[in-house]
Scaffold this motif. Structure first.
Motif, short mmCIF file in Angstrom:
data_model
loop_
_atom_site.label_atom_id
_atom_site.label_comp_id
_atom_site.label_asym_id
_atom_site.label_seq_id
_atom_site.Cartn_x
_atom_site.Cartn_y
_atom_site.Cartn_z
N GLY A 33 0.79 -1.22 0.00
CA GLY A 33 0.00 0.00 0.00
C GLY A 33 0.82 1.27 0.00
O GLY A 33 0.29 2.34 0.30
N GLN A 34 2.09 1.18 -0.33
CA GLN A 34 2.99 2.33 -0.28
C GLN A 34 3.68 2.55 -1.62
O GLN A 34 3.90 1.60 -2.36
CB GLN A 34 4.09 2.08 0.76
N LYS A 35 4.05 3.78 -1.87
CA LYS A 35 4.97 4.10 -2.96
C LYS A 35 6.34 4.20 -2.32
O LYS A 35 6.54 5.01 -1.41
CB LYS A 35 4.58 5.40 -3.65
N GLY A 68 5.44 12.24 -3.56
CA GLY A 68 4.47 11.18 -3.28
C GLY A 68 5.05 9.86 -2.81
O GLY A 68 4.33 8.87 -2.69
N VAL A 69 6.33 9.84 -2.51
CA VAL A 69 6.96 8.61 -2.01
C VAL A 69 6.74 8.52 -0.51
O VAL A 69 6.99 9.47 0.23
CB VAL A 69 8.47 8.60 -2.36
N ASP A 70 6.25 7.37 -0.06
CA ASP A 70 5.98 7.16 1.36
C ASP A 70 7.21 6.73 2.15
O ASP A 70 7.33 7.05 3.33
CB ASP A 70 4.91 6.07 1.52
N ARG A 71 8.11 5.99 1.49
CA ARG A 71 9.25 5.42 2.21
C ARG A 71 10.44 5.30 1.28
O ARG A 71 10.29 4.94 0.11
CB ARG A 71 8.84 4.05 2.74
N ILE A 72 11.63 5.58 1.81
CA ILE A 72 12.89 5.38 1.09
C ILE A 72 13.66 4.30 1.84
O ILE A 72 13.85 4.40 3.06
CB ILE A 72 13.72 6.67 1.02
N ILE A 73 14.10 3.29 1.11
CA ILE A 73 14.79 2.16 1.70
C ILE A 73 16.16 2.02 1.06
O ILE A 73 16.29 2.01 -0.16
CB ILE A 73 14.00 0.86 1.49
N CYS A 74 17.18 1.87 1.89
CA CYS A 74 18.53 1.55 1.44
C CYS A 74 18.83 0.13 1.89
O CYS A 74 18.65 -0.20 3.07
CB CYS A 74 19.55 2.51 2.03
N THR A 75 19.27 -0.71 0.98
CA THR A 75 19.61 -2.08 1.34
C THR A 75 21.01 -2.43 0.85
O THR A 75 21.49 -1.87 -0.13
CB THR A 75 18.56 -3.07 0.80
N SER A 76 21.62 -3.33 1.59
CA SER A 76 22.95 -3.81 1.25
C SER A 76 23.15 -5.18 1.89
O SER A 76 22.49 -5.50 2.89
CB SER A 76 24.01 -2.83 1.77
N VAL A 77 24.05 -5.97 1.33
CA VAL A 77 24.38 -7.26 1.92
C VAL A 77 25.38 -6.99 3.06
O VAL A 77 26.59 -7.17 2.92
CB VAL A 77 24.95 -8.24 0.86
N VAL A 131 8.77 1.44 -6.47
CA VAL A 131 7.84 0.34 -6.26
C VAL A 131 6.53 0.92 -5.76
O VAL A 131 6.52 1.74 -4.84
CB VAL A 131 8.41 -0.66 -5.22
N ASP A 132 5.44 0.52 -6.39
CA ASP A 132 4.11 0.99 -5.99
C ASP A 132 3.29 -0.20 -5.55
O ASP A 132 2.99 -1.09 -6.35
CB ASP A 132 3.43 1.73 -7.14
N ASP A 133 2.96 -0.26 -4.26
CA ASP A 133 2.19 -1.36 -3.67
C ASP A 133 2.79 -2.73 -4.04
O ASP A 133 2.09 -3.66 -4.40
CB ASP A 133 0.73 -1.28 -4.09
#
Length: 158
Positions: A33-35, A68-77, A131-133
């Protein structure tokens, strides 16, 4: 095969640092449910990632969210403790620092790279996606540099 625009993100259990230590969270929960903007780096505290990639998203977080972005995610191994320390070192309060310690998310996306020659093991490729929903709307991958995965490139695409 790598994930493509129009595909649904795989639901993978990863970790974030909570108030009392590492907490499990699923990518499905984070995106439902998030952008969301997700960007991945080959390694926390590595030169390009620390000098430019994460800092760009820290500086542009408000502009990205204003689009309009609800969340920003940074990922790494990297493990949860490393991701938390790296986020704190860069004042990344507006960014979810998502630890993909075993590379499960990168593998599920088909976006890994073999860095064993540099003693870094299997890592994530550098990418950024919108990513949207739970559905991938944009996927940019950079083999070198940050031309298509920078915060500026994502802002232009929003």
């Amino acid at each position: 095969m790598a994930i493509q625009v129009g595909d649904r993100l795989p639901d993978v259990e990863l970790q974030v640092m909570g108030e009392n230590g590492p907490e499990k969270v699923s990518t499905g929960q984070l995106c439902a449910g998030q952008k969301v903007v997700i960007f991945a780096v080959p390694g926390a505290f590595t030169p390009t990632c620390s000098a430019a990639h994460l800092p760009g998203f820290v500086v542009d977080a408000d502009k990205i969210k204003a689009k309009g972005v609800d969340r920003i995610i940074c990922t790494s191994v990297n493990d949860t403790f490393v991701m938390d320390a790296w986020g704190k070192a860069h004042n990344a309060e507006e960014i979810v620092m998502l630890a993909d310690g075993m590379g499960d998310f990168a593998k599920a996306l088909g976006l890994t790279q073999d860095r064993t020659a540099n003693q870094m093991g299997i890592r994530s490729q550098r990418y950024a996606m919108i990513v949207d929903d739970g559905v991938v709307k944009l996927l940019n991958i950079d083999e070198k540099g940050l031309e298509s995965t920078s915060s500026e490139a994502i802002l232009a695409a929003l």
